[in-house]
Design an enzyme around this catalytic site. Structure first.
Site, mmCIF file in Angstrom:
data_model
loop_
_atom_site.group_PDB
_atom_site.id
_atom_site.type_symbol
_atom_site.label_atom_id
_atom_site.label_comp_id
_atom_site.label_asym_id
_atom_site.label_seq_id
_atom_site.Cartn_x
_atom_site.Cartn_y
_atom_site.Cartn_z
ATOM 1 N N ASP A 17 35.708 33.328 47.095
ATOM 2 C CA ASP A 17 36.000 34.625 47.690
ATOM 3 C C ASP A 17 36.989 35.347 46.776
ATOM 4 O O ASP A 17 37.495 34.789 45.800
ATOM 5 C CB ASP A 17 36.556 34.461 49.109
ATOM 6 C CG ASP A 17 36.291 35.680 49.978
ATOM 7 O OD1 ASP A 17 36.066 36.780 49.435
ATOM 8 O OD2 ASP A 17 36.305 35.541 51.216
ATOM 9 N N TRP A 18 37.295 36.590 47.104
ATOM 10 C CA TRP A 18 38.152 37.444 46.281
ATOM 11 C C TRP A 18 39.488 36.746 45.987
ATOM 12 O O TRP A 18 40.279 36.516 46.886
ATOM 13 C CB TRP A 18 38.379 38.772 47.002
ATOM 14 C CG TRP A 18 39.263 39.749 46.308
ATOM 15 C CD1 TRP A 18 40.620 39.689 46.192
ATOM 16 C CD2 TRP A 18 38.864 40.949 45.645
ATOM 17 N NE1 TRP A 18 41.091 40.766 45.507
ATOM 18 C CE2 TRP A 18 40.035 41.562 45.155
ATOM 19 C CE3 TRP A 18 37.632 41.564 45.424
ATOM 20 C CZ2 TRP A 18 40.023 42.774 44.463
ATOM 21 C CZ3 TRP A 18 37.612 42.774 44.740
ATOM 22 C CH2 TRP A 18 38.790 43.370 44.263
#
Length: 354
Positions: A272-273
């Site tokens: 994820d980010w």
């Protein structure tokens, strides 16, 4: 009907793609053998568009030319994706095409009910149809990969991201997960997120820690992901959260033992980010290179937005602290995914999308 893959346009179904032919596999082996370490780490690097109006920045175009980029997300529009793809496949040394990702959550241009509302219909066929339509519109705009569907089981209404999933029931969540994967993958790649236990955040507080027993993890939180894997999902996104002090993006048990070992998942795992960089915030990594080493050896193939793999890991590989075999396995999973998506044959898929 729930276990079939429907294609409206011949050749575009991705959810039951056949295994690559031996000749193609040999071509990928040859390609991997010609890559420098920096080019290998570049394939594991995923960045958001940094230019104006949904475009790649000048620096990102230069990275594509140098083979230091595996994909971009939030590049919007077929003209914009085509421009940077052309650089990757005509000006880089090895001509490897890029992924283009986007959060296509409940429609692209045509907006559908949020996933939680759609799940309230108890109609997986409808969910498959809306995902199919969203994928079709996204493909026409140059997108070939969506960071959806979210399949986190959530039982605390204070957690805002409950809106992106199918609610509290693992059986319904599994049906909806598989349906959405099949729908999206008639036209673009899907991503099952967030692996795993993200919806169990204490007090419904975003990014909060979780304390989930293995029994609860396997009986409640993991079934939708297993359904997505069985439906042929192309990628899995590792979660931000920790469970009992072990961050999901550094959990070899989740990624290597369960996902790849028990479930035989053949796709790739994307963080994820900045969730790889956040291993430092979790207190399990001393700095960027340590965070990257922990994530990569735990089975996270692609680094979203942290730039840690491409910027920090080459010295560790050369020093033997990260086996080259670990890097090669991650790179090969990315290359096979690009082959499965058809990018080596037609990197400008937006031009041929219906």
């Amino acid at each position: 009907m729930l276990h079939r893959c429907f294609t409206v346009f011949v050749g575009l179904c991705l959810c039951a793609a056949p295994a690559p032919a031996r000749a193609n596999a040999q071509n990928l082996d040859s390609l991997l053998g010609r890559m420098t370490l920096e080019e290998k780490l570049g394939q594991l690097n995923l960045l958001t568009a940094a230019g104006q109006n949904g475009r790649a920045s000048t620096d990102q175009v230069a990275m594509a030319r140098a083979g230091k980029l595996g994909g971009l997300f939030n590049v919007i529009g077929a003209d914009n994706t085509t421009a940077v793809q052309r650089v990757a496949v005509t000006e880089s040394r090895l001509k490897i095409p890029l992924f283009f990702g986007l959060d296509v959550i409940h429609g692209y241009r045509t907006i559908f009910p949020i996933p939680l509302g759609e799940a309230a219909s108890f109609d997986p066929e409808a969910a498959q149809a809306t995902a199919r339509a969203a994928g079709l519109e996204a493909a026409a705009a140059g997108i070939n990969w969506t960071f959806a569907p979210m399949m986190d089981i959530a039982r605390d209404p204070r957690w805002g991201r409950i809106a992106e999933g199918a609610g509290e029931d693992p059986y319904l969540g599994s049906l909806m997960a598989a349906a959405r994967v099949r729908g999206f993958q008639e036209h673009i790649f899907a991503t099952a997120k967030h692996f795993a236990g993200y919806g169990g955040a204490e007090a419904g507080r975003e990014y909060n820690e979780t304390e989930i027993s293995e029994r609860t993890m396997r009986e409640i939180y993991l079934p939708p992901f297993k359904a997505a894997v069985d439906a042929g999902v192309a990628s899995i996104m590792s979660a931000f959260n920790d469970n009992a002090g072990v961050p999901a993006s550094g959990s070899a048990w989740l990624t290597n033992t369960v996902l790849r070992g028990e479930w035989r998942f053949k796709g790739f795992v994307v963080s994820d980010w900045t969730s790889i960089a956040e291993l430092i915030s979790h207190g399990v990594a001393a700095g960027p290179s340590d965070a990257g080493r922990r994530a990569l050896t735990a089975g996270v193939d692609m680094d979203m937005q942290s730039s840690i793999y491409v910027d920090s890991l080459a010295p560790l590989v050369r020093a033997g602290r990260i086996p080259m075999a670990v890097v090669d396995s991650a790179v090969m999973r990315i290359l096979r995914a690009k082959q499965r998506l058809g990018l080596f044959k037609d990197p400008y898929r937006a031009r041929t999308a219906p």
